[in-house]
Design an enzyme around this catalytic site. Structure first.
Site, mmCIF file in Angstrom:
data_model
loop_
_atom_site.group_PDB
_atom_site.id
_atom_site.type_symbol
_atom_site.label_atom_id
_atom_site.label_comp_id
_atom_site.label_asym_id
_atom_site.label_seq_id
_atom_site.Cartn_x
_atom_site.Cartn_y
_atom_site.Cartn_z
ATOM 1 N N LYS A 85 0.834 -1.206 0.000
ATOM 2 C CA LYS A 85 0.000 0.000 0.000
ATOM 3 C C LYS A 85 0.870 1.256 0.000
ATOM 4 O O LYS A 85 0.550 2.256 -0.665
ATOM 5 C CB LYS A 85 -0.935 0.009 1.209
ATOM 6 N N LYS A 108 0.339 11.982 5.829
ATOM 7 C CA LYS A 108 0.623 10.883 6.771
ATOM 8 C C LYS A 108 1.196 9.677 6.044
ATOM 9 O O LYS A 108 2.190 9.082 6.474
ATOM 10 C CB LYS A 108 -0.665 10.517 7.512
#
Length: 297
Positions: free
Chosen positions: A179, A247
């Protein structure tokens, strides 16, 4: 929104779902439509109340949800590793009612070290997703899974109800690694598309026309198609917030540093997102709003 499914693949299963954001609420609904008895918990009341109105059940506390699910599966779709740690392992968290046979599927982008730490305490499958809110609504998410073969097989019927492209990549943490690779491409491609459309605009070319032309060549991508359209329309209503993109970029940089991987383009990418979120206060706009950074300059 697609019509309710008549597929009862999960009939008789009791599944917990924690985190009913833009994507989580649709994912929980798909599980319900597949026949599962879905028990939800969300920090804010509104999404949980909407879920109840749609036929799902609501737990008043996380330990209550965990006790209700027993040795079943609990899905979490949360924003950061810190939030996952708090809601699963903290005071008042799932851990206070969690059955020894329960398994957790984490659909969020939580990072590699935290995922391995969590999996050392509880049966865990990291299954971060890509496809955004549109993919969640249509049940066509790409899912990158990490965990033991047995855990993955246990999770698979649930994953198949929310995603279409599902890959088991290896042990716990492998899904998070993949991811982050995905997010590296997404973050830098959004940056490239924002630069290209702003460059065209400054040179006197209609960016909407430039985007249409680029869609016919090697520059074509879902980022150019979907986010490029948002850029030319100046529609930055958040689907994926820029603060969360930052993030993720920081998690990529953390992983890269741990592996001794150096990339000037990744360093520059982080600088752009940090300027957008921290210096210009645009953390709550959609990540396609990186275009605003170049516009404001």
């Amino acid at each position: 929104m697609p019509p309710p499914s008549t597929d009862q693949t999960l009939a008789g299963q009791k599944i917990g779902f924690v985190g009913l954001g833009n994507m989580g609420r649709a994912m929980a609904r798909h599980l319900h439509e597949a026949g599962a008895d879905v028990v939800v918990w969300n920090r804010s009341a509104g999404p949980a109340e909407a879920a109840v109105a749609a036929g799902l059940r609501r737990a008043s506390t996380l330990p209550e949800l965990a006790r209700e699910i027993g040795a079943g599966v609990i899905c979490v779709n949360l924003t950061t590793a810190e939030v996952v740690e708090q809601l699963v392992f903290g005071a008042g968290g799932l851990i206070e009612g969690l059955h020894a046979g329960a398994m957790i599927i984490d659909f969020g982008t939580t990072g590699v070290p935290a995922t391995k730490q969590f999996a050392a305490q509880v049966s865990w499958v990291d299954a971060p997703v890509s496809g955004g809110q549109v993919g969640a609504e249509t049940g066509t998410l790409t899912i990158m899974a990490g965990g033991s073969e047995a855990a993955f097989q246990r999770a698979l019927p649930i994953l198949q109800m929310v995603g279409k492209n599902i890959t088991h990549l290896g042990p716990v943490g492998a899904g998070q690694v993949t991811k982050l690779a995905n997010q590296l491409i997404v973050a830098q491609t959004i940056d490239a598309v924002a630069q290209a459309l702003r460059l065209a605009e400054l040179a006197g070319v209609d960016p909407a026309c430039a985007r249409e032309a680029l869609l016919g060549g090697f520059a074509e991508s879902r980022i150019l198609q979907l986010h490029g359209d948002r850029m030319v329309r100046r529609d930055f209503t958040p689907g994926g917030r820029s603060a969360l993109q930052l993030k993720d970029v920081r998690l990529i940089c953390e992983l890269a540093e741990s592996l001794g991987f150096q990339s000037p383009t990744l360093d520059n990418c982080r600088a752009q997102w940090e300027e957008m979120v921290e210096k210009r206060g645009l953390g709550d706009v959609d990540h396609s709003g990186l275009f605003l950074l170049y516009e404001q300059r």
